[in-house]
Design a protein around this motif. Structure first.
Motif, PDB file in Angstrom:
ATOM      1  N   PHE A 173      59.234 -14.847  13.162  1.00 43.77           N
ATOM      2  CA  PHE A 173      59.207 -15.685  11.972  1.00 43.77           C
ATOM      3  C   PHE A 173      59.312 -17.145  12.390  1.00 43.77           C
ATOM      4  CE2 PHE A 173      61.410 -11.926   9.868  1.00 43.77           C
ATOM      5  CZ  PHE A 173      60.295 -11.541   9.128  1.00 43.77           C
ATOM      6  N   PHE A 174      58.695 -18.016  11.592  1.00 47.26           N
ATOM      7  CA  PHE A 174      58.954 -19.440  11.731  1.00 47.26           C
ATOM      8  C   PHE A 174      60.407 -19.715  11.327  1.00 47.26           C
ATOM      9  CE2 PHE A 174      54.248 -20.524  10.913  1.00 47.26           C
ATOM     10  CZ  PHE A 174      54.011 -20.733  12.272  1.00 47.26           C
ATOM     11  N   PRO A 175      60.996 -20.831  11.789  1.00 50.44           N
ATOM     12  CA  PRO A 175      62.341 -21.179  11.324  1.00 50.44           C
ATOM     13  C   PRO A 175      62.464 -21.188   9.802  1.00 50.44           C
ATOM     14  CG  PRO A 175      61.777 -22.527  13.204  1.00 50.44           C
ATOM     15  CD  PRO A 175      60.535 -21.723  12.866  1.00 50.44           C
ATOM     16  N   SER A 176      61.429 -21.673   9.111  1.00 44.70           N
ATOM     17  CA  SER A 176      61.476 -21.696   7.643  1.00 44.70           C
ATOM     18  C   SER A 176      61.524 -20.287   7.063  1.00 44.70           C
ATOM     19  CB  SER A 176      60.256 -22.429   7.088  1.00 44.70           C
ATOM     20  OG  SER A 176      59.060 -21.720   7.377  1.00 44.70           O
ATOM     21  N   GLU A 177      60.996 -19.315   7.792  1.00 42.77           N
ATOM     22  CA  GLU A 177      60.938 -17.946   7.294  1.00 42.77           C
ATOM     23  C   GLU A 177      62.194 -17.141   7.627  1.00 42.77           C
ATOM     24  OE1 GLU A 177      56.076 -17.383   7.422  1.00 42.77           O
ATOM     25  OE2 GLU A 177      57.258 -16.965   9.235  1.00 42.77           O
ATOM     26  N   THR A 178      63.033 -17.673   8.509  1.00 40.84           N
ATOM     27  CA  THR A 178      64.288 -16.984   8.804  1.00 40.84           C
ATOM     28  C   THR A 178      65.339 -17.250   7.735  1.00 40.84           C
ATOM     29  OG1 THR A 178      65.175 -18.811  10.146  1.00 40.84           O
ATOM     30  CG2 THR A 178      63.854 -17.138  11.295  1.00 40.84           C
ATOM     31  N   LEU A 179      65.105 -18.251   6.889  1.00 42.64           N
ATOM     32  CA  LEU A 179      66.030 -18.552   5.782  1.00 42.64           C
ATOM     33  C   LEU A 179      65.512 -17.838   4.535  1.00 42.64           C
ATOM     34  CD1 LEU A 179      66.661 -22.321   6.489  1.00 42.64           C
ATOM     35  CD2 LEU A 179      68.210 -20.406   6.909  1.00 42.64           C
ATOM     36  N   GLN A 180      66.178 -16.741   4.202  1.00 42.97           N
ATOM     37  CA  GLN A 180      65.681 -15.846   3.166  1.00 42.97           C
ATOM     38  C   GLN A 180      66.723 -15.596   2.084  1.00 42.97           C
ATOM     39  OE1 GLN A 180      64.210 -12.221   4.953  1.00 42.97           O
ATOM     40  NE2 GLN A 180      63.041 -13.293   6.528  1.00 42.97           N
ATOM     41  N   ARG A 199      28.520 -18.024  12.801  1.00 41.93           N
ATOM     42  CA  ARG A 199      28.823 -17.435  14.105  1.00 41.93           C
ATOM     43  C   ARG A 199      29.977 -16.437  14.032  1.00 41.93           C
ATOM     44  NH1 ARG A 199      27.546 -18.568  19.370  1.00 41.93           N
ATOM     45  NH2 ARG A 199      29.128 -18.098  20.950  1.00 41.93           N
ATOM     46  N   TYR A 200      31.022 -16.752  13.259  1.00 42.73           N
ATOM     47  CA  TYR A 200      32.235 -15.943  13.274  1.00 42.73           C
ATOM     48  C   TYR A 200      32.613 -15.339  11.925  1.00 42.73           C
ATOM     49  CZ  TYR A 200      33.064 -18.193  17.819  1.00 42.73           C
ATOM     50  OH  TYR A 200      32.961 -18.638  19.111  1.00 42.73           O
ATOM     51  N   GLY A 201      31.856 -15.600  10.859  1.00 41.59           N
ATOM     52  CA  GLY A 201      32.196 -15.066   9.556  1.00 41.59           C
ATOM     53  C   GLY A 201      33.110 -15.979   8.763  1.00 41.59           C
ATOM     54  N   LEU A 202      33.707 -15.446   7.726  1.00 37.82           N
ATOM     55  CA  LEU A 202      34.581 -16.209   6.844  1.00 37.82           C
ATOM     56  C   LEU A 202      35.959 -16.400   7.469  1.00 37.82           C
ATOM     57  CD1 LEU A 202      33.751 -14.366   3.499  1.00 37.82           C
ATOM     58  CD2 LEU A 202      32.897 -16.613   4.208  1.00 37.82           C
ATOM     59  N   ALA A 203      36.705 -17.362   6.923  1.00 36.71           N
ATOM     60  CA  ALA A 203      38.082 -17.563   7.380  1.00 36.71           C
ATOM     61  C   ALA A 203      38.925 -16.320   7.118  1.00 36.71           C
ATOM     62  CB  ALA A 203      38.691 -18.776   6.682  1.00 36.71           C
ATOM     63  N   ALA A 204      38.669 -15.635   5.999  1.00 36.55           N
ATOM     64  CA  ALA A 204      39.426 -14.419   5.684  1.00 36.55           C
ATOM     65  C   ALA A 204      39.221 -13.336   6.730  1.00 36.55           C
ATOM     66  CB  ALA A 204      39.029 -13.898   4.305  1.00 36.55           C
ATOM     67  N   ASP A 205      38.080 -13.343   7.379  1.00 36.80           N
ATOM     68  CA  ASP A 205      37.792 -12.325   8.396  1.00 36.80           C
ATOM     69  C   ASP A 205      38.664 -12.474   9.632  1.00 36.80           C
ATOM     70  OD1 ASP A 205      35.758 -11.504   6.682  1.00 36.80           O
ATOM     71  OD2 ASP A 205      34.219 -12.664   7.731  1.00 36.80           O
ATOM     72  N   GLN A 206      39.234 -13.652   9.825  1.00 34.27           N
ATOM     73  CA  GLN A 206      39.995 -13.936  11.046  1.00 34.27           C
ATOM     74  C   GLN A 206      41.450 -13.494  10.945  1.00 34.27           C
ATOM     75  OE1 GLN A 206      37.618 -15.017  12.993  1.00 34.27           O
ATOM     76  NE2 GLN A 206      36.335 -15.370  11.177  1.00 34.27           N
ATOM     77  N   VAL A 207      41.928 -13.211   9.731  1.00 35.36           N
ATOM     78  CA  VAL A 207      43.362 -13.012   9.501  1.00 35.36           C
ATOM     79  C   VAL A 207      43.819 -11.659  10.044  1.00 35.36           C
ATOM     80  CG1 VAL A 207      45.171 -12.870   7.759  1.00 35.36           C
ATOM     81  CG2 VAL A 207      43.314 -14.524   7.505  1.00 35.36           C
ATOM     82  N   LEU A 208      44.928 -11.690  10.788  1.00 32.60           N
ATOM     83  CA  LEU A 208      45.510 -10.494  11.396  1.00 32.60           C
ATOM     84  C   LEU A 208      46.832 -10.097  10.753  1.00 32.60           C
ATOM     85  CD1 LEU A 208      44.822 -11.594  15.065  1.00 32.60           C
ATOM     86  CD2 LEU A 208      43.570  -9.820  13.820  1.00 32.60           C
ATOM     87  N   ALA A 209      47.548 -11.039  10.156  1.00 38.24           N
ATOM     88  CA  ALA A 209      48.833 -10.757   9.515  1.00 38.24           C
ATOM     89  C   ALA A 209      49.167 -11.891   8.558  1.00 38.24           C
ATOM     90  CB  ALA A 209      49.938 -10.602  10.555  1.00 38.24           C
ATOM     91  N   LEU A 210      49.930 -11.577   7.522  1.00 38.62           N
ATOM     92  CA  LEU A 210      50.366 -12.581   6.554  1.00 38.62           C
ATOM     93  C   LEU A 210      51.827 -12.359   6.207  1.00 38.62           C
ATOM     94  CD1 LEU A 210      47.465 -11.119   5.290  1.00 38.62           C
ATOM     95  CD2 LEU A 210      47.403 -13.377   4.239  1.00 38.62           C
ATOM     96  N   GLU A 211      52.548 -13.454   5.984  1.00 36.58           N
ATOM     97  CA  GLU A 211      53.914 -13.412   5.455  1.00 36.58           C
ATOM     98  C   GLU A 211      53.835 -13.819   3.982  1.00 36.58           C
ATOM     99  OE1 GLU A 211      55.919 -12.122   7.402  1.00 36.58           O
ATOM    100  OE2 GLU A 211      55.564 -12.753   9.467  1.00 36.58           O
ATOM    101  N   VAL A 212      54.372 -12.985   3.104  1.00 30.17           N
ATOM    102  CA  VAL A 212      54.115 -13.146   1.677  1.00 30.17           C
ATOM    103  C   VAL A 212      55.381 -12.881   0.855  1.00 30.17           C
ATOM    104  CG1 VAL A 212      52.580 -12.482  -0.228  1.00 30.17           C
ATOM    105  CG2 VAL A 212      51.824 -12.163   2.134  1.00 30.17           C
ATOM    106  N   VAL A 213      55.596 -13.683  -0.173  1.00 33.35           N
ATOM    107  CA  VAL A 213      56.589 -13.390  -1.202  1.00 33.35           C
ATOM    108  C   VAL A 213      55.855 -12.755  -2.380  1.00 33.35           C
ATOM    109  CG1 VAL A 213      58.292 -14.321  -2.796  1.00 33.35           C
ATOM    110  CG2 VAL A 213      58.106 -15.262  -0.483  1.00 33.35           C
TER     111      VAL A 213
END
Length: 637
Positions: free
Chosen positions: A55-62, A295-309
């Protein structure tokens, strides 16, 4: 960290809709003179095995159940309930509100009292902003009224200067009443819980680039993610079937920031054409076309993981392995729909060279109108070849006067091409321009990296204005490879420009790369060779009925001609007409039924609403001016 405040100030009218709670709070007030209100966050371990990246430091504060227990001890159970997580045991949280149910506005009796907002701010650690109109200094009805400050605002105003001293009102319109300047995940969670439990409209905003106003809403509580600027690079990242370099970026990271950082690291990231677009927010959630898409597709195609509320306030990591349905929906299903993303992890690629070229041609003494359009036609016939070569072109065609037109290439972005290779690719079209007698003077430069080429090639644009409306279409490959469809398409585009509407367009393709996880991006993107945009405008003193009439003509007639050339296609939701008919098909295509079902699973109460977003047909904004804006009450239909 704790903050103290008198109990009467902290608790009175925390839940003004509940007389029982008010009585309980009054009793508590007479029992104690003060209460300690903790900042509602706790630090958790940074390790995150689900994403295989910390987690980023901002994400450790939950916000956790333990934190809420401390809040309950400080505020009492009824008052603290405003900040509770959603619960599956609460039947009302499992379905949409009854028809006619509306989100609160500031003048409503049930609107949280100032003391409630004060407590909320303290739980946030002082991150709450009460919104003030830019022109408040010009209005006697606002505490900020100040003639000197008003003069300064008027000097910078790009529309007719504010003239409010006569007593006319200055309002927030469709902007949020309050916003949380987010620096931790806990603050996002608190905002989500507070909005859901208090009956408030909730909006998420990073930069606000979406053409349809997804980040606005009258009376809303805004979650402002713009300052989530953390960024990490993993040279050897592994997750699922992927092994290679990746970046993790906070939701506030913008295109110029990720491009510059990636270049310094010796890699190339996929992001937007616009310099200030927020990459990890609504851009990627809506699909996200890029100068690298061919060459590489959409930005959404590149995503491997997301942190979400999520809508219940819980913070989750979403990957193809942990939650394949939500992973699919978030990548292309639209911003402000399933949750608030705090960061994401995306693939990056090796450095690669780019050749950039700008040029133009016009009608004139030796170039007739028909000759000009023959030159444009010759270019559009080259769309399949150019896109298949991995290039991206950003061009304009516009009327400059009676029987006068200009074509502007600004720029042609030849990814992984030398100047010689660019010249060879352009030679057939340039030869036709020569034969037609059309003059042009390419200004062509080779760059050994994407960042330098992008920074030099694309202008910093100003788009938003209250006197303009835009619309778009994703024109498919068939419209350029089938002779009859090409003739129809070219005739429609020529008619649009000839009628005085500009054509701003991108020649690109956006195929899903082989081996990449499927996602919810508009299927029309996978067939497109041109993302085209046009606009209409009106004078600043036009009446509202006249504006609406012009909007409807633009949607039905101007863009209607575009739709008839490819009714099976669609449009890019982030740069589109807010009045697009059958938006479900236009923006989501065959993905819509699955997206709608997932919306009911992850956000059953409809907390997240965005105009033209998934399930937005379940809600209606009671516009105060009859225009398709967000300045009115949001109600369930």
């Amino acid at each position: 960290m704790t903050l103290s405040t008198p109990l009467a100030v902290a608790l009175l009218a925390l839940w003004t809709a509940s007389p029982a709670t008010a009585t309980a709070v009054s009793a508590a007030a007479s029992a104690s003179a003060s209460v300690t209100i903790p900042v509602a966050a706790t630090a958790v371990a940074a390790t995150n095995p689900i994403a295989n990246a910390p987690f980023f430091p901002s994400e450790t504060l939950q916000l956790t159940d333990g934190v809420l227990a401390r809040v309950q001890a400080a505020l009492g159970s009824e008052a603290a309930a405003l900040f509770d997580f959603g619960s599956s045991t609460n039947a009302s949280s499992l379905s949409l509100p009854r028809p006619g149910t509306c989100k609160l506005l500031p003048d409503d009796a049930a609107w949280p009292a100032p003391s409630t907002w004060s407590v909320f701010d303290q739980l946030l650690g002082g991150a709450l902003i009460k919104t003030v109109p830019l022109a408040a200094s010009c209005s006697p009805s606002w505490p900020q009224y100040n003639q000197t400050a008003c003069d300064a605002v008027s000097d910078e105003w790009t529309l007719p200067a504010p003239d409010l001293a006569s007593g006319s009102s200055c309002t927030l319109g469709g902007y949020s009443s309050y916003a949380v300047n987010v620096s931790t995940v806990a603050q996002v969670q608190l905002a989500v819980n507070f909005a859901r439990n208090a009956g408030l409209r909730l909006v998420a905003k990073n930069t606000g680039h979406d053409f349809n106003g997804k980040s606005t809403g009258a009376g809303a509580l805004g979650v402002w993610t713009h300052h989530l600027k953390e960024l990490a690079y993993y040279e050897h990242y592994r997750l699922g079937n992927y092994s290679g370099p990746a970046v993790k970026m906070g939701a506030g990271i913008q295109a110029f920031e990720i491009y510059e950082k990636a270049n310094a690291l010796g890699v190339t990231a996929v992001g937007g054409e616009g310099k200030t677009v927020g990459v990890a927010g609504g851009y990627v959630l809506g699909g996200g076309h890029s100068p690298l898409s061919s060459r590489y597709g959409l930005a959404a195609d590149q995503v491997l993981a997301l942190e979400v509320v999520l809508a219940d306030g819980r913070f989750v990591t979403v990957t193809e392995q942990s939650d394949p349905d939500l992973f699919w929906a978030l990548r292309g299903g639209g911003g402000g729909t399933y949750g608030i993303v705090t960061s994401l992890i995306s693939r990056v690629y090796p450095k690669l060279p780019v050749t950039v070229s700008t040029f133009s041609f016009t009608t004139g003494a030796n170039v007739s109108v028909d000759t000009f359009w023959a030159g444009v036609r010759a270019y559009m016939q080259r769309f399949p070849v150019n896109a298949d070569a991995g290039t991206y072109a950003y061009f304009w065609v516009m009327s400059t006067g009676p029987d006068a037109f200009e074509f502007l290439m600004n720029p042609f972005f030849a990814v992984n091409h030398t100047v010689a290779e660019f010249d060879a690719l352009m030679r057939p079209w340039f030869a036709e321009l020569d034969q037609l007698g059309i003059g042009y003077q390419p200004n062509t430069t080779y760059y050994d990296n994407f960042y330098a080429a992008w920074d030099a090639g694309f202008p910093l644009e100003t788009v938003g204005t209250v006197t303009m409306m835009t619309g778009s279409r994703l024109f498919p490959r068939a419209n350029f490879e089938d002779a009859a469809r090409f003739n129809q398409t070219f005739a429609a585009l020529r008619a649009t420009v000839s009628a005085g509407y500009p054509l701003l367009a991108f020649n690109l393709k956006a195929d899903l790369p082989t081996g990449y996880a499927d996602n919810a991006a508009n299927p029309a993107f996978r067939q497109t060779l041109m993302h085209a945009i046009t606009s209409t405008s009106w004078t600043s003193n036009a009446s509202r009925p006249a504006i609406r009439q012009q909007m409807d003509h633009f949607t039905d007639v101007v863009l209607g001609e575009w739709r008839r050339t490819c009714p099976e296609a669609g449009a890019y939701m982030s740069e589109a007409d807010v009045l697009e008919p059958h938006f479900q098909q236009a923006f989501y295509g065959s993905n819509y039924p699955r997206l709608y079902a997932l919306k009911q699973r992850y956000d059953p109460t409809g907390l997240f609403f965005a105009p033209t977003g998934v399930s937005s047909e379940n809600w209606h904004v009671q516009s105060l001016d009859g225009l398709p804006d967000q300045n009115g009450r949001l109600c369930r239909v």
